[in-house]
Design an enzyme around this catalytic site. Structure first.
Site, PDB file in Angstrom:
ATOM      1  N   GLU A  97       2.136  -9.257  -4.024  1.00  0.00           N
ATOM      2  CA  GLU A  97       1.514  -7.949  -4.272  1.00  0.00           C
ATOM      3  C   GLU A  97       2.522  -6.861  -3.913  1.00  0.00           C
ATOM      4  O   GLU A  97       3.065  -6.823  -2.806  1.00  0.00           O
ATOM      5  CB  GLU A  97       0.208  -7.765  -3.497  1.00  0.00           C
ATOM      6  CG  GLU A  97      -0.428  -6.427  -3.871  1.00  0.00           C
ATOM      7  CD  GLU A  97      -1.905  -6.305  -3.529  1.00  0.00           C
ATOM      8  OE1 GLU A  97      -2.597  -7.328  -3.413  1.00  0.00           O
ATOM      9  OE2 GLU A  97      -2.353  -5.159  -3.379  1.00  0.00           O
TER      10      GLU A  97
ATOM     11  N   GLU B 228       5.254  -3.793   1.338  1.00  0.00           N
ATOM     12  CA  GLU B 228       4.716  -2.435   1.525  1.00  0.00           C
ATOM     13  C   GLU B 228       5.551  -1.743   2.609  1.00  0.00           C
ATOM     14  O   GLU B 228       5.623  -2.240   3.737  1.00  0.00           O
ATOM     15  CB  GLU B 228       3.237  -2.530   1.949  1.00  0.00           C
ATOM     16  CG  GLU B 228       2.581  -1.235   2.382  1.00  0.00           C
ATOM     17  CD  GLU B 228       2.610  -0.154   1.295  1.00  0.00           C
ATOM     18  OE1 GLU B 228       1.949  -0.317   0.269  1.00  0.00           O
ATOM     19  OE2 GLU B 228       3.309   0.853   1.501  1.00  0.00           O
TER      20      GLU B 228
ATOM     21  N   ASP C  97       2.376   4.330  -7.216  1.00  0.00           N
ATOM     22  CA  ASP C  97       2.592   5.788  -7.240  1.00  0.00           C
ATOM     23  C   ASP C  97       2.865   6.204  -8.680  1.00  0.00           C
ATOM     24  O   ASP C  97       3.775   5.668  -9.316  1.00  0.00           O
ATOM     25  CB  ASP C  97       3.772   6.152  -6.341  1.00  0.00           C
ATOM     26  CG  ASP C  97       3.493   5.786  -4.888  1.00  0.00           C
ATOM     27  OD1 ASP C  97       2.356   6.005  -4.429  1.00  0.00           O
ATOM     28  OD2 ASP C  97       4.404   5.254  -4.227  1.00  0.00           O
TER      29      ASP C  97
ATOM     30  N   LYS D  65       5.437  13.651 -12.875  1.00  0.00           N
ATOM     31  CA  LYS D  65       6.397  14.539 -13.542  1.00  0.00           C
ATOM     32  C   LYS D  65       7.380  13.714 -14.377  1.00  0.00           C
ATOM     33  O   LYS D  65       7.874  12.680 -13.911  1.00  0.00           O
ATOM     34  CB  LYS D  65       7.183  15.344 -12.510  1.00  0.00           C
ATOM     35  CG  LYS D  65       6.322  16.353 -11.788  1.00  0.00           C
ATOM     36  CD  LYS D  65       7.150  17.168 -10.829  1.00  0.00           C
ATOM     37  CE  LYS D  65       6.232  18.136 -10.110  1.00  0.00           C
ATOM     38  NZ  LYS D  65       6.721  18.532  -8.811  1.00  0.00           N
TER      39      LYS D  65
ATOM     40  N   ASP E 251      -5.324   4.601 -11.962  1.00  0.00           N
ATOM     41  CA  ASP E 251      -6.376   5.583 -12.268  1.00  0.00           C
ATOM     42  C   ASP E 251      -5.721   6.818 -12.865  1.00  0.00           C
ATOM     43  O   ASP E 251      -6.324   7.883 -12.901  1.00  0.00           O
ATOM     44  CB  ASP E 251      -7.145   5.957 -10.991  1.00  0.00           C
ATOM     45  CG  ASP E 251      -6.218   6.344  -9.860  1.00  0.00           C
ATOM     46  OD1 ASP E 251      -5.612   5.434  -9.256  1.00  0.00           O
ATOM     47  OD2 ASP E 251      -6.053   7.550  -9.599  1.00  0.00           O
TER      48      ASP E 251
ATOM     49  N   THR F  40      -9.475  -1.535  -4.821  1.00  0.00           N
ATOM     50  CA  THR F  40      -8.716  -1.172  -3.623  1.00  0.00           C
ATOM     51  C   THR F  40      -9.207   0.210  -3.156  1.00  0.00           C
ATOM     52  O   THR F  40     -10.024   0.844  -3.817  1.00  0.00           O
ATOM     53  CB  THR F  40      -7.219  -1.074  -3.949  1.00  0.00           C
ATOM     54  OG1 THR F  40      -7.050  -0.040  -4.922  1.00  0.00           O
ATOM     55  CG2 THR F  40      -6.674  -2.379  -4.479  1.00  0.00           C
ATOM     56  N   ARG F  41      -8.653   0.670  -2.039  1.00  0.00           N
ATOM     57  CA  ARG F  41      -9.008   2.011  -1.566  1.00  0.00           C
ATOM     58  C   ARG F  41      -8.735   3.072  -2.615  1.00  0.00           C
ATOM     59  O   ARG F  41      -9.521   3.998  -2.813  1.00  0.00           O
ATOM     60  CB  ARG F  41      -8.137   2.363  -0.362  1.00  0.00           C
ATOM     61  CG  ARG F  41      -8.801   2.124   0.934  1.00  0.00           C
ATOM     62  CD  ARG F  41      -7.753   1.976   2.015  1.00  0.00           C
ATOM     63  NE  ARG F  41      -8.194   0.905   2.880  1.00  0.00           N
ATOM     64  CZ  ARG F  41      -8.719   1.101   4.069  1.00  0.00           C
ATOM     65  NH1 ARG F  41      -8.793   2.308   4.566  1.00  0.00           N
ATOM     66  NH2 ARG F  41      -9.149   0.096   4.789  1.00  0.00           N
TER      67      ARG F  41
HETATM   68  C1  LIG Z   1      -0.836   4.791  -4.402  1.00  0.00           C
HETATM   69  S1  LIG Z   1      -0.564   3.600  -3.168  1.00  0.00           S
HETATM   70  C2  LIG Z   1      -1.660   2.252  -3.640  1.00  0.00           C
HETATM   71  C3  LIG Z   1      -1.913   1.299  -2.509  1.00  0.00           C
HETATM   72  C4  LIG Z   1      -2.816   0.104  -2.850  1.00  0.00           C
HETATM   73  N1  LIG Z   1      -2.200  -0.767  -3.819  1.00  0.00           N
HETATM   74  C5  LIG Z   1      -4.180   0.550  -3.326  1.00  0.00           C
HETATM   75  O1  LIG Z   1      -4.455   0.374  -4.517  1.00  0.00           O
HETATM   76  O2  LIG Z   1      -4.965   1.047  -2.506  1.00  0.00           O
HETATM   77  C6  LIG Z   1       1.017   2.954  -3.660  1.00  0.00           C
HETATM   78  C7  LIG Z   1       1.671   2.123  -2.564  1.00  0.00           C
HETATM   79  O3  LIG Z   1       2.878   1.533  -3.055  1.00  0.00           O
HETATM   80  C8  LIG Z   1       3.815   1.521  -1.989  1.00  0.00           C
HETATM   81  N2  LIG Z   1       5.151   1.398  -2.591  1.00  0.00           N
HETATM   82  C9  LIG Z   1       5.836   2.356  -3.245  1.00  0.00           C
HETATM   83  N3  LIG Z   1       7.017   1.879  -3.659  1.00  0.00           N
HETATM   84  C10 LIG Z   1       7.064   0.583  -3.269  1.00  0.00           C
HETATM   85  C11 LIG Z   1       8.039  -0.460  -3.393  1.00  0.00           C
HETATM   86  N4  LIG Z   1       9.204  -0.250  -4.017  1.00  0.00           N
HETATM   87  N5  LIG Z   1       7.766  -1.678  -2.876  1.00  0.00           N
HETATM   88  C12 LIG Z   1       6.590  -1.883  -2.251  1.00  0.00           C
HETATM   89  N6  LIG Z   1       5.646  -0.953  -2.088  1.00  0.00           N
HETATM   90  C13 LIG Z   1       5.873   0.264  -2.592  1.00  0.00           C
HETATM   91  C14 LIG Z   1       3.555   2.833  -1.258  1.00  0.00           C
HETATM   92  O4  LIG Z   1       4.013   2.806   0.073  1.00  0.00           O
HETATM   93  C15 LIG Z   1       2.034   2.939  -1.329  1.00  0.00           C
HETATM   94  O5  LIG Z   1       1.395   2.381  -0.217  1.00  0.00           O
END
Ligand SMILES: C[S@@+](CC[C@H](N)C(=O)[O-])C[C@H]1O[C@@H](n2cnc3c(N)ncnc32)[C@H](O)[C@@H]1O
Length: 237
Positions: free
Chosen positions: A68, A93, A142, A146, A178, A216-217
């Site tokens: 994941e 993460e 993420d 932009k 989303d 997920t959250r």
């Molecule tokens: C918008 S959050 C979504 C978290 C979770 N998957 C959820 O749906 O609740 C995106 C997550 O991806 C992580 N992330 C960003 N770039 C990453 C990378 N290159 N490798 C692993 N995690 C990464 C960020 O730290 C963040 O916690």
């Protein structure tokens, strides 16, 4: 000075060539339990920082592996690990508070089949054997809305090519978002990759919530705000 060479989209900078993490490394200070888990449990579950990785080196046997990418607080990864006790789950993460969240899930549910990399998922992917992953999850990455930041999105040719070599034939790559622009971006980039096939055949295939895919959250937050959540399942050809 020579003018810059025009870039083919496949060679444009993306996370694989940039190799830089942009998100938060830590949020609020950890509470007592979270700090204990990070100090005591994380070292036991941490993916080794260097060298080749395999199911045997991580879990002690040749179990199917799943990854994941950006597991947030880890609720989805813990759900899958509990559901597939004979598989090994690797979560990547960089966000420490998220890592602490997954550690709490592992402890509460007594999950022996989880390993954690606090950092970039690409660092893990690169060290796995080819055709070693039976599933990969990218849930609410993420969105980098932009246009000039689109190169930071995980769904880009470089990371996808790497993931493609690490997935077994017929393995699933599940993506949730989303963010409507990210959804369009995913569909465009994935459709242009000949090694993945979108499994949806009817609208229900992507509108209905599969019972083995809990929100997920980020999905819950989006739904509370009245936003749509899209789930895309690709098969590695
Ligand atoms: C918008 S959050 C979504 C978290 C979770 N998957 C959820 O749906 O609740 C995106 C997550 O991806 C992580 N992330 C960003 N770039 C990453 C990378 N290159 N490798 C692993 N995690 C990464 C960020 O730290 C963040 O916690």
């Amino acid at each position: 000075m020579n003018p810059p060479m025009p870039q083919h989209p496949d060679q444009a900078p993306d996370p694989l060539s940039i190799r830089r993490l942009y998100g938060r490394a830590q949020g609020h200070p950890l509470r007592e339990r979270a700090q204990r888990l990070v100090d005591d449990l994380l070292p036991r579950l941490a993916v080794p920082p260097h060298g080749p990785l395999s199911a045997e080196s991580l879990f002690g046997n040749a179990c199917p592996l799943a990854l994941e990418i950006g597991f947030g607080k880890g609720e989805h990864l813990a759900f899958q690990a509990a559901r597939h006790p004979t598989w090994g789950f690797i979560g990547a993460e960089p966000y420490l508070n998220g890592v602490a969240g997954l550690l709490a899930e592992v402890e509460d549910r007594d999950l022996p089949n989880v390993r954690i990399h606090r950092g970039d998922a690409l660092d893990v992917l690169e060290r796995l054997p080819d055709a070693s992953l039976s599933a990969a999850y990218l849930l609410h990455p993420d969105p980098w809305p932009k246009a000039r930041h689109a190169k930071r999105r995980f769904v880009n040719p470089g990371p996808l090519a790497l993931l493609h070599t690490k997935l077994r034939a017929r393995a699933q790559f599940r993506i949730a978002t989303d963010h409507v622009n990210y959804m369009r971006h995913v569909m465009f980039v994935m459709q242009n990759h000949p090694g993945f096939e979108w499994t949806a055949e009817t609208p229900a295939d992507w509108e209905d919530i599969p019972e083995d895919w809990p929100d997920t959250r980020f999905a819950q937050k989006a739904r509370k705000l009245g936003h749509s959540v899209w789930r895309l399942i690709y098969t590695r050809l």
